[in-house]
Design a protein around this motif. Structure first.
Motif, PDB file in Angstrom:
ATOM      1  N   ASN A 178       7.225   0.609  -8.029  1.00  0.00           N
ATOM      2  CA  ASN A 178       6.194   0.388  -7.015  1.00  0.00           C
ATOM      3  C   ASN A 178       4.837   0.982  -7.420  1.00  0.00           C
ATOM      4  O   ASN A 178       3.808   0.301  -7.301  1.00  0.00           O
ATOM      5  CB  ASN A 178       6.645   0.975  -5.671  1.00  0.00           C
ATOM      6  CG  ASN A 178       5.838   0.453  -4.507  1.00  0.00           C
ATOM      7  OD1 ASN A 178       5.652  -0.746  -4.346  1.00  0.00           O
ATOM      8  ND2 ASN A 178       5.321   1.353  -3.680  1.00  0.00           N
ATOM      9  N   PRO A 179       4.789   2.224  -7.910  1.00  0.00           N
ATOM     10  CA  PRO A 179       3.488   2.748  -8.362  1.00  0.00           C
ATOM     11  C   PRO A 179       2.889   1.947  -9.516  1.00  0.00           C
ATOM     12  O   PRO A 179       1.669   1.791  -9.600  1.00  0.00           O
ATOM     13  CB  PRO A 179       3.820   4.176  -8.803  1.00  0.00           C
ATOM     14  CG  PRO A 179       5.039   4.541  -8.019  1.00  0.00           C
ATOM     15  CD  PRO A 179       5.831   3.274  -7.941  1.00  0.00           C
ATOM     16  N   LEU A 223       1.477  -1.395  -7.729  1.00  0.00           N
ATOM     17  CA  LEU A 223       0.327  -1.144  -6.863  1.00  0.00           C
ATOM     18  C   LEU A 223      -0.806  -0.458  -7.619  1.00  0.00           C
ATOM     19  O   LEU A 223      -1.976  -0.600  -7.255  1.00  0.00           O
ATOM     20  CB  LEU A 223       0.737  -0.298  -5.657  1.00  0.00           C
ATOM     21  CG  LEU A 223       1.758  -0.901  -4.691  1.00  0.00           C
ATOM     22  CD1 LEU A 223       1.875  -0.042  -3.438  1.00  0.00           C
ATOM     23  CD2 LEU A 223       1.378  -2.320  -4.308  1.00  0.00           C
ATOM     24  N   VAL A 267       0.685   6.727  -4.716  1.00  0.00           N
ATOM     25  CA  VAL A 267       1.614   5.659  -4.353  1.00  0.00           C
ATOM     26  C   VAL A 267       3.053   6.159  -4.466  1.00  0.00           C
ATOM     27  O   VAL A 267       3.914   5.816  -3.644  1.00  0.00           O
ATOM     28  CB  VAL A 267       1.405   4.412  -5.242  1.00  0.00           C
ATOM     29  CG1 VAL A 267       2.454   3.344  -4.924  1.00  0.00           C
ATOM     30  CG2 VAL A 267       0.008   3.855  -5.047  1.00  0.00           C
ATOM     31  N   THR A 306       5.437   6.144  -1.352  1.00  0.00           N
ATOM     32  CA  THR A 306       6.706   5.412  -1.424  1.00  0.00           C
ATOM     33  C   THR A 306       7.842   6.278  -0.891  1.00  0.00           C
ATOM     34  O   THR A 306       8.690   5.814  -0.121  1.00  0.00           O
ATOM     35  CB  THR A 306       7.000   4.997  -2.879  1.00  0.00           C
ATOM     36  OG1 THR A 306       5.960   4.123  -3.340  1.00  0.00           O
ATOM     37  CG2 THR A 306       8.347   4.291  -2.989  1.00  0.00           C
ATOM     38  N   PRO A 344       9.474   0.263  -0.073  1.00  0.00           N
ATOM     39  CA  PRO A 344       8.530  -0.832  -0.298  1.00  0.00           C
ATOM     40  C   PRO A 344       9.222  -2.023  -0.949  1.00  0.00           C
ATOM     41  O   PRO A 344       9.932  -1.878  -1.948  1.00  0.00           O
ATOM     42  CB  PRO A 344       7.496  -0.193  -1.244  1.00  0.00           C
ATOM     43  CG  PRO A 344       7.533   1.247  -0.891  1.00  0.00           C
ATOM     44  CD  PRO A 344       8.974   1.538  -0.597  1.00  0.00           C
ATOM     45  N   ASN A 360       5.308  -6.099  -2.684  1.00  0.00           N
ATOM     46  CA  ASN A 360       4.316  -5.311  -3.428  1.00  0.00           C
ATOM     47  C   ASN A 360       3.602  -6.181  -4.462  1.00  0.00           C
ATOM     48  O   ASN A 360       2.413  -5.982  -4.741  1.00  0.00           O
ATOM     49  CB  ASN A 360       4.942  -4.071  -4.076  1.00  0.00           C
ATOM     50  CG  ASN A 360       6.170  -4.380  -4.903  1.00  0.00           C
ATOM     51  OD1 ASN A 360       6.474  -5.527  -5.188  1.00  0.00           O
ATOM     52  ND2 ASN A 360       6.897  -3.344  -5.295  1.00  0.00           N
ATOM     53  N   THR A 370       1.118   2.509   0.917  1.00  0.00           N
ATOM     54  CA  THR A 370       1.999   1.633   0.159  1.00  0.00           C
ATOM     55  C   THR A 370       2.147   0.315   0.903  1.00  0.00           C
ATOM     56  O   THR A 370       1.762   0.199   2.066  1.00  0.00           O
ATOM     57  CB  THR A 370       3.386   2.270  -0.070  1.00  0.00           C
ATOM     58  OG1 THR A 370       4.156   1.431  -0.942  1.00  0.00           O
ATOM     59  CG2 THR A 370       4.146   2.462   1.227  1.00  0.00           C
ATOM     60  N   SER A 371       2.685  -0.672   0.215  1.00  0.00           N
ATOM     61  CA  SER A 371       2.830  -2.014   0.778  1.00  0.00           C
ATOM     62  C   SER A 371       4.011  -2.072   1.741  1.00  0.00           C
ATOM     63  O   SER A 371       4.664  -1.062   2.010  1.00  0.00           O
ATOM     64  CB  SER A 371       3.008  -3.035  -0.356  1.00  0.00           C
ATOM     65  OG  SER A 371       4.075  -2.651  -1.204  1.00  0.00           O
TER      66      SER A 371
END
Length: 485
Positions: free
Chosen positions: A35-36, A39, A49, A53, A76, A81, A350-351
């Motif tokens: 995720n990081p 994003l 992030v 998360t 997330p 994302n 975060t998304s």
């Protein structure tokens, strides 16, 4: 424990629930690193992030365990994302702060439709074959993203097919570009091909894919996470993994960076910018709709698919969901937990947060109550000390996990009656358009619209739920607006 989770009634024990929590955590913990990376491409600080998360995952999973008392984990969403990064920020031109504001609005909408009967109605409105196609299509999308990130694919386009460079119309006579070339948009003439394996990063990604596949087919617990770490280690002598740990990559620095993303959705570049340009208001509304539709369908598919198979959400639970008001059934409470998690995630940076299909790994290990979710939340919280690893894990180590997750999600394809074109065409449009258009929502839109068209031509228009007609019309309006922006 017994009084809080009802372990005996569920036919489980504390040790079984702990084991199930560990299984689910290791199955989905790749999101902490993926995720990081995704994003971060928007300009968001990756350390922030990473912590966002964790915070959002802990909050959502704890509510799922303590309120709904079901063994599901939230984090997330993969695909969501990617939509946040590649579509909303990179394609539509929103700043990441504004994108977080859009996610916040999506969370509010999800809460509203959950406390009313709208989300309940959607469960019965979406045909089963389209639900299966959505799940499989998201898998195809994620796998394709993994192939691209691994560097396995290259794309060739002649000058005649280039539409724009750096968001400006391309002219074949132009020879120089100020500040270099940042983005190139081409038409249908672009041709994909397999890369030559003469690059260390690509070779490392291939090695990582082989390792992860072998671990997964052997059903090794935590195969994806082990694959990430093993590939990272192998990348050291290959010169791909950089072991230099910057002083910026510490837990303290992560907390400091979190100040950049925390409540950024409410800043002047976030919510303050969404409605400042009247020409983009419709685009803003359509993007919120796209986020909401993707988030809703992703979670519903996970609940219904895994819940039916294991008996956690039995047919009786679904009947209670439709018939009884308020939040009396487990599925009601689970949907509520899922809906509030997205809002929390957007506040920290975060998304969209969604219920993870990897929860089925823990359910398969015997998890039946919310204790499994509580264990997962504790493990997420403990993982916050791993933030320095983000600085050394290469993209080549992450890509194999994306490919495997995509493959696993595509298993729903085998339940679609491909021999029946009336069902196969909407399913194809839903699933394959997600990957080919690199956009989850466009796939859902294509499937819904063709479903309505085919049912109308076949004289079965009345069998289509009114909500499907409404959503399809909204999608048509969305595409029309985008065509003239």
């Amino acid at each position: 424990m017994e009084r809080l989770f009802g372990l005996k009634k569920a036919g489980t024990t504390v040790s079984t629930e702990i084991g199930a929590g560990l299984t689910t955590f290791f199955a989905m913990s790749y999101i902490l690193f993926v995720n990081p990376q995704i994003l971060g491409q928007t300009g968001m600080p990756v350390q922030a992030v990473f912590l966002a998360t964790i915070i959002a995952s802990v909050a959502g999973t704890l509510v799922m365990g303590l309120v709904a008392n079901v063994p599901y984990a939230l984090a997330p969403g993969m695909g969501l994302n990617a939509f946040f990064t590649y579509t909303v920020v990179m394609s539509l031109g929103f700043k990441w702060q504004a994108a977080l504001a859009l996610v916040f609005f999506c969370g509010i909408i999800n809460i509203l439709i959950t406390v009313t009967k709208i989300r309940k109605m959607l469960i019965s409105a979406i045909p089963m074959n389209l639900q299966l196609a959505i799940s499989g299509g998201i898998g195809a999308f994620i796998a394709y993203a993994g192939l691209k990130n691994a560097g396995f694919l290259k794309f060739t386009s002649d000058a005649g097919n280039i539409l724009s460079i750096n968001n400006k119309v391309f002219s074949g006579t132009q020879e120089t570009f100020h500040h270099g070339i940042e983005t190139v948009v081409t038409g249908g003439g672009i041709v994909p091909a397999l890369q030559n394996f003469n690059n260390a990063s690509i070779v490392l990604a291939l090695i990582g894919l082989v390792i992860t596949v072998l671990l997964k087919v052997r059903k090794v617990p935590g195969a994806l996470l082990i694959g990430i770490f093993a590939t990272t280690i192998i990348g050291i002598p290959m010169g791909v993994t950089n072991l230099h740990l910057s002083s910026a990559f510490t837990f303290g620095a992560s907390v400091k960076q979190l100040g950049t993303t925390f409540l950024a959705a409410f800043s002047s570049q976030g919510m303050g910018s969404l409605f400042s340009d009247s020409h983009r208001i419709i685009l803003v509304l359509m993007t919120i709709l796209s986020f909401s539709l993707s988030d809703i369908f992703d979670s519903l598919g996970t609940f219904i698919g895994t819940g039916r198979q294991t008996g956690i959400f039995s047919g009786e639970e679904e009947l209670r969901l439709e018939a009884e008001p308020g939040f009396k059934s487990k599925l009601d409470k689970a949907l509520f937990a899922d809906s509030i998690a997205t809002g929390v995630g957007s506040l920290f940076g975060t998304s969209n947060i969604t219920t993870y299909v990897e929860s089925s790994a823990g359910i398969g290990a015997g998890g039946r109550t919310g204790l499994t979710s509580v264990v997962i939340a504790i493990l997420f919280l403990a993982s916050s000390v791993l933030s320095p690893l983000l600085s050394i894990i290469p993209t080549a180590a992450i890509a194999p996990s994306l490919i495997l997750v995509g493959i696993m999600m595509m298993s729903s394809f085998n339940k679609i009656p491909w021999g029946d074109l009336e069902e196969a065409i909407p399913a194809f449009m839903t699933s394959l358009m997600m990957a080919f258009a690199y956009n989850i929502t466009y796939g859902i839109a294509a499937g819904f619209i063709f479903y309505c068209l085919i049912k109308t031509v076949m004289g079965k228009a009345k069998t289509v739920h009114p909500l499907i007609w409404i959503v399809s019309l909204l999608f048509v309006i969305n595409f029309t607006v985008l065509a003239f922006i």
